[in-house]
Motif scaffolding. Structure first.
Motif, mmCIF file in Angstrom:
data_model
loop_
_atom_site.group_PDB
_atom_site.id
_atom_site.type_symbol
_atom_site.label_atom_id
_atom_site.label_comp_id
_atom_site.label_asym_id
_atom_site.label_seq_id
_atom_site.Cartn_x
_atom_site.Cartn_y
_atom_site.Cartn_z
ATOM 1 N N ALA A 99 0.838 -1.199 0.000
ATOM 2 C CA ALA A 99 0.000 0.000 0.000
ATOM 3 C C ALA A 99 0.874 1.250 0.000
ATOM 4 O O ALA A 99 2.003 1.246 0.506
ATOM 5 N N LYS A 100 0.328 2.287 -0.568
ATOM 6 C CA LYS A 100 0.894 3.639 -0.496
ATOM 7 C C LYS A 100 -0.267 4.556 -0.144
ATOM 8 O O LYS A 100 -1.263 4.608 -0.860
ATOM 9 N N ILE A 101 -0.161 5.255 0.975
ATOM 10 C CA ILE A 101 -1.276 6.046 1.502
ATOM 11 C C ILE A 101 -0.831 7.484 1.688
ATOM 12 O O ILE A 101 0.221 7.747 2.279
ATOM 13 N N THR A 102 -1.622 8.424 1.175
ATOM 14 C CA THR A 102 -1.278 9.847 1.248
ATOM 15 C C THR A 102 -2.272 10.582 2.136
ATOM 16 O O THR A 102 -3.484 10.563 1.871
ATOM 17 N N PHE A 103 -1.760 11.219 3.179
ATOM 18 C CA PHE A 103 -2.545 12.034 4.097
ATOM 19 C C PHE A 103 -2.209 13.505 3.824
ATOM 20 O O PHE A 103 -1.027 13.876 3.781
ATOM 21 N N GLU A 104 -3.218 14.324 3.676
ATOM 22 C CA GLU A 104 -3.011 15.771 3.518
ATOM 23 C C GLU A 104 -3.490 16.474 4.791
ATOM 24 O O GLU A 104 -4.614 16.242 5.254
ATOM 25 N N PHE A 105 -2.608 17.318 5.361
ATOM 26 C CA PHE A 105 -2.928 18.048 6.587
ATOM 27 C C PHE A 105 -2.962 19.551 6.301
ATOM 28 O O PHE A 105 -2.152 20.058 5.516
#
Length: 467
Positions: free
Chosen positions: A304-310
């Protein structure tokens, strides 16, 4: 900010409040105990990591009860703590010994973390719970709110938090050594347990079905292994949905199953993303998007590759945090090579990318770091300390928690902080399961664009195991 050192060697509570750690409204000292008294502790889950957690807590407390669903594990630990009462079901422990204990440790498989911890806190007991704090996003919110309501001393077991190297790194980032940080990349060598089709085929039912299909045969009755006599299967399942026992689940490979574990992300991000999360004062993300291997209803995918934007936080700019796990077609899923400025990328680690340079931690716990490119940071002098020092690793996590119980400042991975960290991280698993980018409303615990995510944010809990 005040940096007053108190007599325990920790920073005063005014400093802790200034760096974002919740401070209890009153002393968290165990009722009726003087600061010099030894606490009475019950240990729930005493095999694997729970074994060392029990031993470390025993250095500072009285172990009065042991609980493990596996009687073999329980009896082995009881050889060392013969005075402790034994249980295979933590509900019975609380029913019989609720008035005799001051605190509990919880080191069970992930799916039992919240149920056991919440039961304890609602009885006014202080809690040390292993990472990840919970199995679901909803449970993490419950842990935060319940700890505040009952004003108990808490700590999550992500031991890198006690390392002085992590605290140095947090201070350096906050002091602006690499400038404003816009990107974070975090990776792990997990999973190191069966997942995907591999895991399903290793179950007795799955293996038999595959063998029958291979030979063109039908299988009217799948094998249903019987739990061994030493395993309380009902207690092991706890809040998880009812299912037949299979030897693959216990004692280790449960990590790869949706119903029991939290996959590579839950297993390691509370360690490896912890330093960046703390340093950058991250909170609710605005969006979470996941790419992954094939999703099935039983297990986590192979990669998996997971991108979180804050969003921006005060004078800190918006941040993109990217998580990498597993292997895709035999190739590790890792950050772009150019980000490490020629440094060999470690098996697990993190990279924080700022306007002035990169902080590279080659460590699961964020406990050591290098500033890149090296030539730009020759002669770098670390800022004055603003965080308390511990430096005792896993044992230090316990001493910090016990000090908090006895009226000291909150432990640094208390449930207010650790709950937010866990809540955020586990959203990555939700994004994987629904297969679409989530627009997140953190205050209301809702994916604004994805009502189908609700059942993964707050799963159903088995009757009799309230959360």
């Amino acid at each position: 900010m005040s940096r007053r050192i108190d007599r325990r060697g920790f920073l005063g509570t005014s400093a802790l409040a200034g760096v974002g750690f919740w401070v209890a409204g009153r002393s968290a000292q165990a009722e009726g105990k003087s600061p010099n008294d030894r606490l009475n502790v019950a240990c729930i889950g005493v095999g694997g990591k729970g074994s060392s957690d029990t031993d470390q807590v025993a250095n500072h407390t009285n172990i009065v009860a042991l609980c493990d669903a596996d009687e073999n594990t329980l009896n082995q630990k009881a050889e060392k703590f013969s005075q402790a009462k034994k249980y295979t079901d933590y509900r019975k422990l609380f029913d019989e010994m609720g008035k005799q204990i001051d605190a509990v440790t919880v080191s069970t498989p992930d799916h039992n973390h919240a149920a056991a911890s919440l039961m304890a806190m609602r009885l006014g007991k202080h809690v040390y719970c292993q990472k990840p704090l919970t199995h679901s996003v909803y449970e993490a919110r419950q842990m935060r709110e319940t700890a505040k309501k009952y004003r108990v001393a808490t700590q999550m077991g992500n031991q890198g938090t006690a390392e002085d190297g992590l605290r140095h790194a947090v201070e350096s980032i906050r002091a602006g050594v690499i400038g404003p940080v816009h990107e974070v990349h975090v990776w792990t060598n997990r999973p190191i347990w069966p997942q995907g089709a591999e895991a399903i085929l290793k179950t007795q039912a799955g293996g038999a079905a595959a063998l029958a299909a291979l030979h063109g045969q039908s299988l009217s009755n799948l094998p249903r292994p019987t739990p061994p006599k030493h395993l309380n299967w009902d207690a092991w399942l706890g809040p998880a949905p009812e299912r037949p026992y299979d030897p693959i689940y216990h004692p280790f490979s449960w990590r790869g199953w949706w119903d029991f574990g939290t996959g590579a992300l839950g297993d390691m991000a509370c360690h490896t993303a912890n330093m960046a999360f703390m340093a950058l004062k991250l909170g609710y993300p605005t969006t979470i998007a996941a790419e992954s291997g094939e999703i099935n209803s039983e297990t986590y995918p192979m990669w998996a590759k997971i991108t979180f934007e804050f969003p921006a936080r005060g004078d800190m700019p918006p941040v993109k945090l990217v998580w990498y796990e597993g292997s895709n077609k035999g190739k590790r899923v890792l950050p772009p090579a150019e980000l490490s400025h020629g440094e060999k990328v470690s098996d697990s680690g993190s990279l924080l990318v700022g306007d002035k340079g990169v902080l590279f931690s080659p460590n699961d716990y964020g406990a050591s770091y290098t500033l890149l490119p090296k030539k730009d940071f020759e002669g770098y002098k670390a800022p004055e300390p603003t965080l308390p020092r511990n430096g005792k690793g896993d044992d230090g996590m316990k001493t910090e928690w016990i000090a908090a119980i006895k009226g000291g400042p909150p432990a640094m991975s208390n449930f207010d902080y650790a709950g937010m960290l866990t809540e955020t991280i586990l959203l990555g698993n939700v994004a994987m399961r629904v297969g679409k980018k989530l627009e997140w409303d953190g205050e209301n615990l809702k994916a604004k664009n994805c009502p189908e995510a609700d059942k993964y944010i707050k799963p159903e809990f088995r009757k009799g195991w309230d959360v």
